[in-house]
Motif scaffolding. Structure first.
Motif, mmCIF file in Angstrom:
data_model
loop_
_atom_site.group_PDB
_atom_site.id
_atom_site.type_symbol
_atom_site.label_atom_id
_atom_site.label_comp_id
_atom_site.label_asym_id
_atom_site.label_seq_id
_atom_site.Cartn_x
_atom_site.Cartn_y
_atom_site.Cartn_z
ATOM 1 N N CYS A 1 0.830 -1.185 0.000
ATOM 2 C CA CYS A 1 0.000 0.000 0.000
ATOM 3 C C CYS A 1 0.881 1.257 0.000
ATOM 4 C CB CYS A 1 -0.873 -0.072 1.245
ATOM 5 S SG CYS A 1 -1.841 1.359 1.450
ATOM 6 N N VAL A 2 0.515 2.212 -0.836
ATOM 7 C CA VAL A 2 1.278 3.466 -0.916
ATOM 8 C C VAL A 2 0.528 4.533 -0.139
ATOM 9 C CG1 VAL A 2 2.384 5.103 -2.460
ATOM 10 C CG2 VAL A 2 1.891 2.803 -3.236
ATOM 11 N N LEU B 1 -4.568 -0.791 -7.892
ATOM 12 C CA LEU B 1 -5.811 -0.106 -7.546
ATOM 13 C C LEU B 1 -5.535 1.342 -7.208
ATOM 14 C CD1 LEU B 1 -7.108 -3.110 -5.634
ATOM 15 C CD2 LEU B 1 -8.301 -2.053 -7.515
ATOM 16 N N GLU B 2 -5.800 2.193 -8.199
ATOM 17 C CA GLU B 2 -5.666 3.631 -7.933
ATOM 18 C C GLU B 2 -6.830 4.080 -7.067
ATOM 19 O OE1 GLU B 2 -4.468 6.354 -10.997
ATOM 20 O OE2 GLU B 2 -3.957 4.676 -12.306
ATOM 21 N N MET C 1 -12.832 2.100 -0.484
ATOM 22 C CA MET C 1 -11.524 1.512 -0.161
ATOM 23 C C MET C 1 -11.672 0.037 0.209
ATOM 24 S SD MET C 1 -8.988 3.423 -0.415
ATOM 25 C CE MET C 1 -8.638 5.103 -0.758
ATOM 26 N N SER C 2 -12.760 -0.303 0.881
ATOM 27 C CA SER C 2 -12.917 -1.698 1.296
ATOM 28 C C SER C 2 -13.031 -2.602 0.068
ATOM 29 C CB SER C 2 -14.102 -1.870 2.250
ATOM 30 O OG SER C 2 -15.268 -2.063 1.532
ATOM 31 N N ASP C 3 -13.613 -2.095 -1.025
ATOM 32 C CA ASP C 3 -13.674 -2.868 -2.281
ATOM 33 C C ASP C 3 -12.268 -3.181 -2.779
ATOM 34 O OD1 ASP C 3 -16.367 -2.801 -2.433
ATOM 35 O OD2 ASP C 3 -16.468 -1.190 -3.930
ATOM 36 N N GLY C 4 -11.395 -2.193 -2.698
ATOM 37 C CA GLY C 4 -10.021 -2.375 -3.165
ATOM 38 C C GLY C 4 -9.315 -3.468 -2.386
ATOM 39 N N HIS C 5 -9.450 -3.427 -1.078
ATOM 40 C CA HIS C 5 -8.796 -4.450 -0.256
ATOM 41 C C HIS C 5 -9.321 -5.848 -0.627
ATOM 42 C CE1 HIS C 5 -6.628 -1.998 2.774
ATOM 43 N NE2 HIS C 5 -7.575 -1.109 2.558
ATOM 44 N N ARG D 1 -3.391 4.310 -1.185
ATOM 45 C CA ARG D 1 -4.080 4.547 0.089
ATOM 46 C C ARG D 1 -4.887 3.330 0.525
ATOM 47 N NH1 ARG D 1 -3.160 9.062 2.476
ATOM 48 N NH2 ARG D 1 -3.166 11.078 1.397
ATOM 49 N N SER D 2 -5.583 3.478 1.662
ATOM 50 C CA SER D 2 -6.231 2.328 2.269
ATOM 51 C C SER D 2 -7.343 2.785 3.198
ATOM 52 C CB SER D 2 -5.201 1.537 3.088
ATOM 53 O OG SER D 2 -4.682 2.381 4.114
#
Ligand code: DCP
Length: 220
Positions: free
Chosen positions: A9-10, A36-37, A74-78, A94-95
């Motif tokens: 994660c950036v 995932l941007e 964000m939860s979708d990305g994770h 980000r996260s």
């Protein structure tokens, strides 16, 4: 059966260069990375509303709705780091963690977010992160002075950010430092790599290749 892959994660202040970092590695390692941007486009077009812009125009009214929506997207990305067909490494801009530890925290500290709203968002956060889907293997912290970030924000000229102040960037910088360097709050990763993000673009990409490619390839 769902299987968890490695997640990098950036993180870093607004304008520190997370998007350039992500795009650089997306081009460099196609097929190997699930990139995932940050879904800024979703935040600016929710039911034809620009929720990001609404949050900046009237933070007291809209910050809770905005941060709740950020957390949801964000939860979708994770979750997309799961699944047998996912590439071996997910690279997240980000996260869910920085949404809470940096942005929600700051809005509450500045008395822009009501305490009840803050506690409800934190309860959602704690519920989410009790699941290992939200664990991060490595956090790359792009560290830059707030004044450098402000120059970059001005240069890119995103309309919602036209009144963004140095003061806000200083508050967010301090929270990143408290979270990732001073370990004041729980950190979702045991490994935090801190990179100086203040140099010019070409020097930065050379440093990123030297420091980050071995980490990404380690997971192969
Ligand atoms: N934002 C916010 N709350 C969050 C996440 C983001 O208020 N939980 C806002 C801050 C910015 C915009 O959304 O106005 C995008 O911020 P980021 O720092 O996440 O992304 P940038 O595009 O600024 O990153 P960079 O310039 O590093 O590529």
């Amino acid at each position: 059966m769902a299987c968890r892959r490695f997640t990098v994660c950036v993180e870093g202040n607004i304008g520190c260069g997370k998007s350039s970092f992500i795009r650089h590695f997306a081009n460099k390692l196609p097929g190997y990375l699930n990139v995932l941007e940050e879904p800024v486009a979703q935040w600016t077009s929710l039911n034809n509303n620009n929720l990001l812009g609404m949050m900046y125009s009237d933070p007291k009214r809209w910050c809770t709705a905005f941060q709740a929506y950020v957390m949801l997207t964000m939860s979708d990305g994770h979750s997309s780091s799961r699944g047998a067909s996912a590439p071996p490494v997910t690279l997240l801009e980000r996260s869910l963690h920085s949404a809470c530890r940096v942005f929600v925290e700051n809005l509450h500290m500045q008395s822009l977010m009501d305490s009840m709203d803050y506690h409800i968002l934190m309860e959602w956060y704690n519920l989410w992160v009790s699941d290992q889907t939200y664990d991060i293997d490595v956090i790359i912290y792009l560290r830059a002075k707030p004044s450098v970030c402000l120059e970059r924000v001005k240069k890119r000229n995103r309309s919602e950010e036209c009144d963004l102040s140095l003061e806000l960037l200083e508050q967010l910088h301090q929270l990143h430092e408290d979270w990732l360097i001073n370990h004041k709050f729980g950190c979702p990763s045991t490994r935090v790599v801190v990179l100086d993000a203040e140099q010019d673009f070409d020097s930065l990409m050379a440093v990123y290749d030297r420091e980050v490619l071995p980490i990404l390839r380690d997971f192969a």
